[in-house]
Design a protein around this motif. Sequence first.
Motif, PDB file in Angstrom:
ATOM      1  N   LEU A 147      25.970 -66.292 -12.595  1.00  0.00           N
ATOM      2  CA  LEU A 147      24.564 -66.414 -13.001  1.00  0.00           C
ATOM      3  C   LEU A 147      23.668 -66.725 -11.813  1.00  0.00           C
ATOM      4  N   THR A 148      24.167 -67.595 -10.914  1.00  0.00           N
ATOM      5  CA  THR A 148      23.377 -67.937  -9.729  1.00  0.00           C
ATOM      6  C   THR A 148      23.134 -66.713  -8.859  1.00  0.00           C
ATOM      7  N   VAL A 149      24.204 -65.934  -8.644  1.00  0.00           N
ATOM      8  CA  VAL A 149      24.056 -64.714  -7.840  1.00  0.00           C
ATOM      9  C   VAL A 149      23.125 -63.726  -8.535  1.00  0.00           C
ATOM     10  N   ALA A 150      23.276 -63.618  -9.875  1.00  0.00           N
ATOM     11  CA  ALA A 150      22.422 -62.689 -10.627  1.00  0.00           C
ATOM     12  C   ALA A 150      20.945 -63.059 -10.487  1.00  0.00           C
ATOM     13  N   ILE A 151      20.654 -64.351 -10.557  1.00  0.00           N
ATOM     14  CA  ILE A 151      19.257 -64.797 -10.413  1.00  0.00           C
ATOM     15  C   ILE A 151      18.736 -64.458  -9.018  1.00  0.00           C
ATOM     16  N   GLY A 152      19.593 -64.707  -7.996  1.00  0.00           N
ATOM     17  CA  GLY A 152      19.167 -64.407  -6.627  1.00  0.00           C
ATOM     18  C   GLY A 152      18.881 -62.937  -6.427  1.00  0.00           C
ATOM     19  N   VAL A 153      19.809 -62.084  -6.931  1.00  0.00           N
ATOM     20  CA  VAL A 153      19.605 -60.643  -6.785  1.00  0.00           C
ATOM     21  C   VAL A 153      18.369 -60.190  -7.580  1.00  0.00           C
ATOM     22  N   GLY A 154      18.189 -60.762  -8.785  1.00  0.00           N
ATOM     23  CA  GLY A 154      17.030 -60.387  -9.595  1.00  0.00           C
ATOM     24  C   GLY A 154      15.715 -60.768  -8.945  1.00  0.00           C
ATOM     25  N   VAL A 155      15.645 -61.952  -8.353  1.00  0.00           N
ATOM     26  CA  VAL A 155      14.417 -62.384  -7.667  1.00  0.00           C
ATOM     27  C   VAL A 155      14.134 -61.476  -6.488  1.00  0.00           C
ATOM     28  N   ALA A 156      15.203 -61.119  -5.736  1.00  0.00           N
ATOM     29  CA  ALA A 156      14.985 -60.228  -4.589  1.00  0.00           C
ATOM     30  C   ALA A 156      14.480 -58.871  -5.038  1.00  0.00           C
ATOM     31  N   GLY A 157      15.055 -58.357  -6.153  1.00  0.00           N
ATOM     32  CA  GLY A 157      14.604 -57.051  -6.661  1.00  0.00           C
ATOM     33  C   GLY A 157      13.166 -57.104  -7.145  1.00  0.00           C
ATOM     34  N   LEU A 158      12.813 -58.196  -7.812  1.00  0.00           N
ATOM     35  CA  LEU A 158      11.439 -58.334  -8.301  1.00  0.00           C
ATOM     36  C   LEU A 158      10.459 -58.396  -7.141  1.00  0.00           C
ATOM     37  N   SER A 159      10.800 -59.137  -6.109  1.00  0.00           N
ATOM     38  CA  SER A 159       9.908 -59.251  -4.947  1.00  0.00           C
ATOM     39  C   SER A 159       9.758 -57.902  -4.261  1.00  0.00           C
ATOM     40  N   GLN A 160      10.896 -57.156  -4.166  1.00  0.00           N
ATOM     41  CA  GLN A 160      10.827 -55.845  -3.522  1.00  0.00           C
ATOM     42  C   GLN A 160       9.978 -54.876  -4.352  1.00  0.00           C
ATOM     43  N   ALA A 161      10.066 -54.988  -5.677  1.00  0.00           N
ATOM     44  CA  ALA A 161       9.269 -54.108  -6.543  1.00  0.00           C
ATOM     45  C   ALA A 161       7.778 -54.400  -6.395  1.00  0.00           C
ATOM     46  N   GLN A 162       7.403 -55.653  -6.256  1.00  0.00           N
ATOM     47  CA  GLN A 162       5.994 -56.012  -6.087  1.00  0.00           C
ATOM     48  C   GLN A 162       5.433 -55.534  -4.760  1.00  0.00           C
TER      49      GLN A 162
ATOM     50  N   ALA B 202       6.460 -52.846  -3.206  1.00  0.00           N
ATOM     51  CA  ALA B 202       6.559 -51.388  -3.056  1.00  0.00           C
ATOM     52  C   ALA B 202       5.158 -50.768  -3.199  1.00  0.00           C
ATOM     53  N   PRO B 203       4.809 -49.795  -2.367  1.00  0.00           N
ATOM     54  CA  PRO B 203       3.473 -49.169  -2.434  1.00  0.00           C
ATOM     55  C   PRO B 203       3.264 -48.370  -3.707  1.00  0.00           C
ATOM     56  N   SER B 204       4.337 -47.915  -4.327  1.00  0.00           N
ATOM     57  CA  SER B 204       4.191 -47.141  -5.566  1.00  0.00           C
ATOM     58  C   SER B 204       5.442 -47.327  -6.406  1.00  0.00           C
ATOM     59  N   SER B 205       5.418 -46.838  -7.610  1.00  0.00           N
ATOM     60  CA  SER B 205       6.581 -46.946  -8.491  1.00  0.00           C
ATOM     61  C   SER B 205       7.649 -45.917  -8.178  1.00  0.00           C
ATOM     62  N   GLU B 206       7.338 -45.036  -7.262  1.00  0.00           N
ATOM     63  CA  GLU B 206       8.309 -44.039  -6.818  1.00  0.00           C
ATOM     64  C   GLU B 206       8.633 -44.283  -5.353  1.00  0.00           C
ATOM     65  N   GLY B 207       9.703 -43.737  -4.900  1.00  0.00           N
ATOM     66  CA  GLY B 207      10.096 -43.890  -3.501  1.00  0.00           C
ATOM     67  C   GLY B 207      11.342 -44.764  -3.347  1.00  0.00           C
ATOM     68  N   ASP B 208      11.775 -44.888  -2.081  1.00  0.00           N
ATOM     69  CA  ASP B 208      13.022 -45.607  -1.792  1.00  0.00           C
ATOM     70  C   ASP B 208      12.929 -47.078  -2.136  1.00  0.00           C
ATOM     71  N   GLU B 209      11.822 -47.721  -1.816  1.00  0.00           N
ATOM     72  CA  GLU B 209      11.700 -49.152  -2.068  1.00  0.00           C
ATOM     73  C   GLU B 209      11.728 -49.448  -3.566  1.00  0.00           C
ATOM     74  N   ALA B 210      11.088 -48.612  -4.348  1.00  0.00           N
ATOM     75  CA  ALA B 210      11.099 -48.804  -5.806  1.00  0.00           C
ATOM     76  C   ALA B 210      12.500 -48.598  -6.365  1.00  0.00           C
ATOM     77  N   ASP B 211      13.219 -47.579  -5.806  1.00  0.00           N
ATOM     78  CA  ASP B 211      14.591 -47.332  -6.269  1.00  0.00           C
ATOM     79  C   ASP B 211      15.498 -48.520  -5.942  1.00  0.00           C
ATOM     80  N   ASP B 212      15.364 -49.088  -4.733  1.00  0.00           N
ATOM     81  CA  ASP B 212      16.182 -50.255  -4.363  1.00  0.00           C
ATOM     82  C   ASP B 212      15.886 -51.436  -5.281  1.00  0.00           C
ATOM     83  N   ALA B 213      14.625 -51.604  -5.634  1.00  0.00           N
ATOM     84  CA  ALA B 213      14.255 -52.714  -6.506  1.00  0.00           C
ATOM     85  C   ALA B 213      14.893 -52.555  -7.877  1.00  0.00           C
ATOM     86  N   ARG B 214      14.881 -51.310  -8.397  1.00  0.00           N
ATOM     87  CA  ARG B 214      15.497 -51.081  -9.696  1.00  0.00           C
ATOM     88  C   ARG B 214      17.014 -51.288  -9.652  1.00  0.00           C
ATOM     89  N   THR B 215      17.642 -50.879  -8.523  1.00  0.00           N
ATOM     90  CA  THR B 215      19.088 -51.069  -8.383  1.00  0.00           C
ATOM     91  C   THR B 215      19.447 -52.550  -8.388  1.00  0.00           C
TER      92      THR B 215
END
Length: 335
Positions: free
Chosen positions: A253-268, A270-283
């Motif tokens: 759970l701790t690792v999941a929270i860390g990965v989720g926070v990192a993905g959320l920050s990367q999604a915010q 990202a310049p758009s909802s498409e592209g490499d940065e958005a894909d990494d955030a979703r992954t």
Amino acid sequence: MTGQPSDRKSGLTTGEPAIVSASIMSRLLSCVALLLLALVPRPATAQSAADVAAARELFIEGAALAKTGRWSEARDRYQRSLALKRAAITRYSLGVAQMSTGALVEALESFRAFVREPDSNTSAPYRGPATDAITELEQRVGRLTIVIAPAEIDGLEVWLDGEAVPVAALGRPRLVNPGTHTLSAVAPGYLRQASELTMPEGGSQQLAITLAPAPSDPSPLLDEHEPPDPGAADPGGFPVLPVVLLGGGAALLTVAIGVGVAGLSQAQDAPSSEGDEADDARTKALVADVLGGGGIVTAGVGLVLLLIHSNDATPEPGAVGLWTAGSVAGLEVSF
């Protein structure tokens, strides 16, 4: 064990036994030397010529060894020769070798057997020395009386120096050679007992052994004190598996929270909802969901096992347990 020195008298003045003994031995040795020229009596028809020839060769070897003082080897040759062909001369020679190697009881019986043989031209000259040797040996052998208690035990077995002693011979003087002897006895229902004594030349002693009853079968008593089975589960022990599962679930759970926070920050960012940065955030969000689900399941299994263990075990100092109050649950440590 009791020892009683012999009070038998030799009937000789001081110093005389040694003189007579030396005289007898001198005559015996002279006779042995003459035996080199003696012919072995004609064999019986039941014996093979090869056995008689081997007996003759062994006898000649023994006589040659005796002349050089190698009495132990001579004794071996005479014994083997006598086993192949019974001859009075061989028996007499064996008695001389036995007497020279300290086997006094055996020598006494060899000379007694020799004098019981019919006279012949070959054996007649040695009858006198053999009779003198018998007189001397009867004074030199020891006499041991073996007493076993309790008397008349069924299945009793007695050994003297490793040789079985017939029960019928107990309680009577038994001829033994001078030296140390070991007596042992055992019977069904009794413990084996052993004892030692040292017999002097011409001594007369008694050796007694009292057999102690063997203890009764202790196996019923062992049931009450039987050690615990090392492989059996210990309900009061530390709940290792539940705690490991809980810890593993919490880590996921701790690792999941860390990965989720990192993905959320990367999604915010990202310049758009498409592209490499958005894909990494979703992954990262997907990985966080998987890890979170695994952590919840793992922790849930550990929690259930801990609850079961807590209900079955008596808490010990330092033990971790689960408590519940209605819809609220928690962990506790006993001190």
